[in-house]
Motif scaffolding. Structure first.
Motif, PDB file in Angstrom:
ATOM      1  N   MET A 174      13.804   4.051 -20.425  1.00 49.80           N
ATOM      2  CA  MET A 174      12.622   3.222 -20.257  1.00 49.80           C
ATOM      3  C   MET A 174      12.925   1.968 -19.458  1.00 49.80           C
ATOM      4  N   SER A 175      13.974   1.974 -18.657  1.00 47.10           N
ATOM      5  CA  SER A 175      14.319   0.802 -17.876  1.00 47.10           C
ATOM      6  C   SER A 175      13.444   0.709 -16.638  1.00 47.10           C
ATOM      7  N   ALA A 176      13.304  -0.498 -16.129  1.00 45.34           N
ATOM      8  CA  ALA A 176      12.609  -0.734 -14.870  1.00 45.34           C
ATOM      9  C   ALA A 176      13.492  -1.662 -14.053  1.00 45.34           C
ATOM     10  N   THR A 177      13.378  -1.601 -12.753  1.00 46.16           N
ATOM     11  CA  THR A 177      14.320  -2.301 -11.878  1.00 46.16           C
ATOM     12  C   THR A 177      13.645  -3.412 -11.104  1.00 46.16           C
ATOM     13  N   LEU A 178      14.316  -4.577 -11.082  1.00 45.86           N
ATOM     14  CA  LEU A 178      13.883  -5.696 -10.248  1.00 45.86           C
ATOM     15  C   LEU A 178      14.733  -5.726  -8.987  1.00 45.86           C
ATOM     16  N   LEU A 179      14.103  -6.020  -7.863  1.00 50.29           N
ATOM     17  CA  LEU A 179      14.836  -6.073  -6.603  1.00 50.29           C
ATOM     18  C   LEU A 179      14.188  -7.108  -5.693  1.00 50.29           C
ATOM     19  N   LYS A 180      14.985  -8.015  -5.168  1.00 48.12           N
ATOM     20  CA  LYS A 180      14.491  -8.952  -4.165  1.00 48.12           C
ATOM     21  C   LYS A 180      14.680  -8.297  -2.809  1.00 48.12           C
ATOM     22  N   ALA A 181      13.580  -7.879  -2.218  1.00 45.48           N
ATOM     23  CA  ALA A 181      13.696  -7.066  -0.996  1.00 45.48           C
ATOM     24  C   ALA A 181      12.436  -7.154  -0.158  1.00 45.48           C
ATOM     25  N   ASP A 182      12.545  -6.660   1.051  1.00 47.67           N
ATOM     26  CA  ASP A 182      11.389  -6.488   1.936  1.00 47.67           C
ATOM     27  C   ASP A 182      10.898  -5.057   1.808  1.00 47.67           C
ATOM     28  N   VAL A 183       9.612  -4.866   2.074  1.00 47.16           N
ATOM     29  CA  VAL A 183       9.001  -3.536   2.017  1.00 47.16           C
ATOM     30  C   VAL A 183       8.350  -3.254   3.365  1.00 47.16           C
ATOM     31  N   LEU A 184       8.779  -2.181   4.002  1.00 41.56           N
ATOM     32  CA  LEU A 184       8.219  -1.789   5.290  1.00 41.56           C
ATOM     33  C   LEU A 184       7.260  -0.628   5.079  1.00 41.56           C
ATOM     34  N   ILE A 185       6.035  -0.805   5.557  1.00 36.31           N
ATOM     35  CA  ILE A 185       4.984   0.202   5.395  1.00 36.31           C
ATOM     36  C   ILE A 185       4.496   0.620   6.778  1.00 36.31           C
ATOM     37  N   LYS A 186       4.347   1.921   6.946  1.00 33.04           N
ATOM     38  CA  LYS A 186       3.789   2.458   8.187  1.00 33.04           C
ATOM     39  C   LYS A 186       2.649   3.388   7.825  1.00 33.04           C
ATOM     40  N   GLY A 187       1.453   3.067   8.275  1.00 34.00           N
ATOM     41  CA  GLY A 187       0.291   3.876   7.924  1.00 34.00           C
ATOM     42  C   GLY A 187       0.034   3.797   6.439  1.00 34.00           C
ATOM     43  N   SER A 234      10.921  -2.764 -25.018  1.00 41.11           N
ATOM     44  CA  SER A 234      10.827  -3.997 -24.238  1.00 41.11           C
ATOM     45  C   SER A 234       9.521  -4.071 -23.459  1.00 41.11           C
ATOM     46  N   SER A 235       9.283  -5.236 -22.873  1.00 40.93           N
ATOM     47  CA  SER A 235       8.122  -5.413 -21.997  1.00 40.93           C
ATOM     48  C   SER A 235       8.184  -4.449 -20.818  1.00 40.93           C
ATOM     49  N   ALA A 236       9.393  -4.205 -20.325  1.00 41.82           N
ATOM     50  CA  ALA A 236       9.545  -3.306 -19.183  1.00 41.82           C
ATOM     51  C   ALA A 236       9.045  -1.906 -19.496  1.00 41.82           C
ATOM     52  N   SER A 237       9.151  -1.490 -20.758  1.00 40.42           N
ATOM     53  CA  SER A 237       8.666  -0.156 -21.127  1.00 40.42           C
ATOM     54  C   SER A 237       7.146  -0.069 -20.995  1.00 40.42           C
ATOM     55  N   ALA A 238       6.440  -1.149 -21.331  1.00 38.02           N
ATOM     56  CA  ALA A 238       4.981  -1.163 -21.192  1.00 38.02           C
ATOM     57  C   ALA A 238       4.578  -1.204 -19.720  1.00 38.02           C
ATOM     58  N   PHE A 239       5.311  -1.969 -18.911  1.00 40.13           N
ATOM     59  CA  PHE A 239       5.081  -1.992 -17.458  1.00 40.13           C
ATOM     60  C   PHE A 239       5.210  -0.579 -16.890  1.00 40.13           C
ATOM     61  N   THR A 277      -4.273  -5.620 -20.719  1.00 41.41           N
ATOM     62  CA  THR A 277      -4.601  -5.590 -22.140  1.00 41.41           C
ATOM     63  C   THR A 277      -4.029  -4.353 -22.804  1.00 41.41           C
ATOM     64  N   GLN A 278      -4.150  -3.209 -22.143  1.00 40.90           N
ATOM     65  CA  GLN A 278      -3.674  -1.957 -22.739  1.00 40.90           C
ATOM     66  C   GLN A 278      -2.155  -1.976 -22.931  1.00 40.90           C
ATOM     67  N   MET A 279      -1.436  -2.563 -21.986  1.00 42.49           N
ATOM     68  CA  MET A 279       0.013  -2.670 -22.133  1.00 42.49           C
ATOM     69  C   MET A 279       0.371  -3.502 -23.362  1.00 42.49           C
ATOM     70  N   PHE A 326       8.971  -8.958 -15.995  1.00 47.08           N
ATOM     71  CA  PHE A 326       8.358  -7.915 -16.809  1.00 47.08           C
ATOM     72  C   PHE A 326       7.639  -8.506 -18.012  1.00 47.08           C
ATOM     73  N   GLN A 327       8.242  -9.493 -18.643  1.00 45.25           N
ATOM     74  CA  GLN A 327       7.569 -10.156 -19.750  1.00 45.25           C
ATOM     75  C   GLN A 327       6.330 -10.882 -19.265  1.00 45.25           C
ATOM     76  N   GLY A 328       6.448 -11.549 -18.124  1.00 36.50           N
ATOM     77  CA  GLY A 328       5.295 -12.262 -17.573  1.00 36.50           C
ATOM     78  C   GLY A 328       4.163 -11.321 -17.218  1.00 36.50           C
ATOM     79  N   TYR A 329       4.510 -10.193 -16.598  1.00 39.32           N
ATOM     80  CA  TYR A 329       3.504  -9.221 -16.167  1.00 39.32           C
ATOM     81  C   TYR A 329       2.749  -8.644 -17.357  1.00 39.32           C
ATOM     82  N   VAL A 330       3.477  -8.307 -18.416  1.00 35.98           N
ATOM     83  CA  VAL A 330       2.866  -7.633 -19.563  1.00 35.98           C
ATOM     84  C   VAL A 330       2.126  -8.611 -20.468  1.00 35.98           C
ATOM     85  N   PHE A 331       2.699  -9.798 -20.716  1.00 35.28           N
ATOM     86  CA  PHE A 331       2.137 -10.657 -21.751  1.00 35.28           C
ATOM     87  C   PHE A 331       1.239 -11.791 -21.247  1.00 35.28           C
TER      88      PHE A 331
END
Length: 474
Positions: free
Chosen positions: A1-14, A350-355, A319-321, A401-406
């Motif tokens: 149930m882990s989730a990953t944080l990453l400081k990164a750029d995201v490239l999107i095409k179409g 953890s909060s990450a599991s709800a995310f 709310t559902q989380m 993750f805590q901020g996002y969920v709570f």
């Protein structure tokens, strides 16, 4: 149930995420650069069970039980909702979902009263820009006075089956593919008829077979197990009918932890890949039974979250989380205290599991984890940008993750991208302006409300119906 944080750029095409990595080189040519400093870039939320059109039904419903809802709305109000009312309800409901960061929704569209309803609701869905599994509600509206007749049911069954076939074939004719209504709206099936009547097995097999022939997915069906409804083993019922497969999505599935539940049903879900759309807030409030999201996680069964009736419950997955996670924590603590008399040392979840439940869990429930649910190369660009530094709710958060969920709310969702297109930007909807919708929404709500019986009349019909069914009336 882990989730990953990453400081990164995201490239999107179409419509596709091409690359995710720190310090990407800006491509040559026409390229939009979005500075997300002080913000969180997250996968879009996936709602696995919502009656989208019900945004027009916010009258007197927030304190109802499930039985009240079935009598006071499903039986006496829904059958009189017009195609135009269902359309504006669907448009407003889709925009509301987008506003809260939901990029994909399983719409259990159970208000198809006439041949005009589904096309109007589908057009509204496409107009909003959301990604949707529009699950066609194949059922006859409840007749006045609950006077069911075979003729009534057959009348609706015939034209609905014909319309489902026509809608499915539109995608082939347009080149999108069977069951595809647009580049981001697919046709599914909402089917509760098997639970209602198991005598016409060949008819159920014919309808489900038709849906699968045309690639309709998911096939979503309700399964509750609380104190106010008659309980049956719905998963086993589908299996015994030869209809259970990985495309079946059971909304709620509270019956899996009912006192009369059987272990076989969990085994069937795991074996077939059928999934669950858990809606914890309304399940607790309307007496569906207790939420099963984390029990499903423990057992390896695919599960996501949903809002269900947006006329009764919150219309956001934040709310559902919170409700799903905190209910499970309380439940586990009560068991621990009751069996050993000890206190927990740490939280189990953890909060990450709800995310994860609200994002990748939803994608897994739809068997779309290869396309949705995370920000990875090759997946569709369904992305949400959350304001942090400027947010009253989030400015002091340390763990995302805590901020996002709570603490996060819809007001913190600044930007929403679906299929590579911005549908909310700078806090404002872009495909359809809310100011252009709210007047028609209020007009439709007023029309629906004016046709509603008085609360006293509704209660009289409800209590009489409950007594006839053998339910207790407090």
């Amino acid at each position: 149930m882990s989730a990953t944080l990453l400081k990164a750029d995201v490239l999107i095409k179409g419509d596709t995420i091409v690359e995710v990595a720190p310090d990407l080189t800006v491509p040559q040519g026409n390229c939009e650069i979005v500075d997300c400093t002080g913000k969180w870039v997250t996968p879009g939320q996936i709602d696995t069970h919502r009656h989208v059109w019900m945004s027009i039904m916010r009258g007197q419903q927030a304190d109802w039980l499930l039985t009240e809802y079935l009598v006071k709305l499903t039986a006496t109000q829904s059958p009189h909702v017009t195609a135009s009312e269902a359309s504006i309800g669907t448009l407003a409901g889709c925009l509301e979902a987008i506003h809260h960061g939901v990029t994909c929704v399983v719409d259990h569209a159970h208000c198809i009263n006439t041949p005009d309803h589904a096309p109007a609701m589908i057009a509204a869905t496409i107009k909003s820009g959301i990604r949707s599994k529009f699950c066609y509600g194949h059922a006859a509206p409840i007749p006045a006075g609950f006077q069911f007749t075979p003729e009534h049911a057959e009348k609706y069954r015939l034209w609905q089956v014909k319309q489902i076939t026509e809608l499915a074939e539109q995608g082939v004719q347009s080149g999108l593919g069977a069951g595809r209504l647009s580049d981001r709206v697919d046709l599914g099936l909402a089917y509760d008829a098997l639970q209602a009547d198991q005598t016409n097995l060949s008819e159920h097999q014919e309808t489900i077979g038709l849906a699968r022939k045309h690639g309709l997915s998911p096939i979503t069906t309700h399964y509750v197990g609380g104190p106010v409804t008659k309980y049956s083993h719905n998963v086993k019922m589908w299996a015994d009918a030869g209809l259970l497969d990985k495309d079946v999505l059971f909304s709620h599935a509270n019956g899996l932890t009912h006192k009369d539940a059987v272990e076989e049903e969990w085994d069937l879900l795991l074996k077939t890949g059928a999934s669950i759309g858990s809606t914890p807030e309304d399940e607790l409030g309307m007496a569906h039974g207790n939420p099963v999201a984390y029990e499903a996680i423990k057992r390896g069964v695919r599960v996501g979250l949903g809002c269900d009736c947006v006329s009764i419950q919150s219309a956001d997955l934040f709310t559902q989380m919170r409700v799903a996670l905190q209910w499970q924590r309380g439940h586990d603590h009560a068991i621990l205290s009751g069996t050993s008399g000890t206190a927990p040392l740490y939280h189990k979840y953890s909060s990450a599991s709800a995310f994860r439940l609200a994002t990748l869990g939803g994608a897994e429930a739809l068997h779309l984890e290869h396309k949705l649910g995370t920000i990875e190369p090759g997946k569709l660009a369904d992305i949400v940008v959350i304001s942090v530094d400027d947010s009253i709710n989030l400015a002091g958060t340390v763990d995302p993750f805590q901020g996002y969920v709570f603490w996060a709310k819809g007001e913190d969702v600044m930007d929403v991208m679906i299929n590579g297109e911005w549908v909310k930007r700078g806090g404002a909807l872009t495909k359809v302006k809310w100011a252009d919708v709210v007047g028609d929404l209020r007009k439709a709500m007023k029309g629906v409300e004016e046709r509603r019986a008085s609360p006293a009349e509704q209660n009289m019909v409800y209590e009489a119906t409950c007594k006839q069914m053998g339910c207790a009336v407090q």
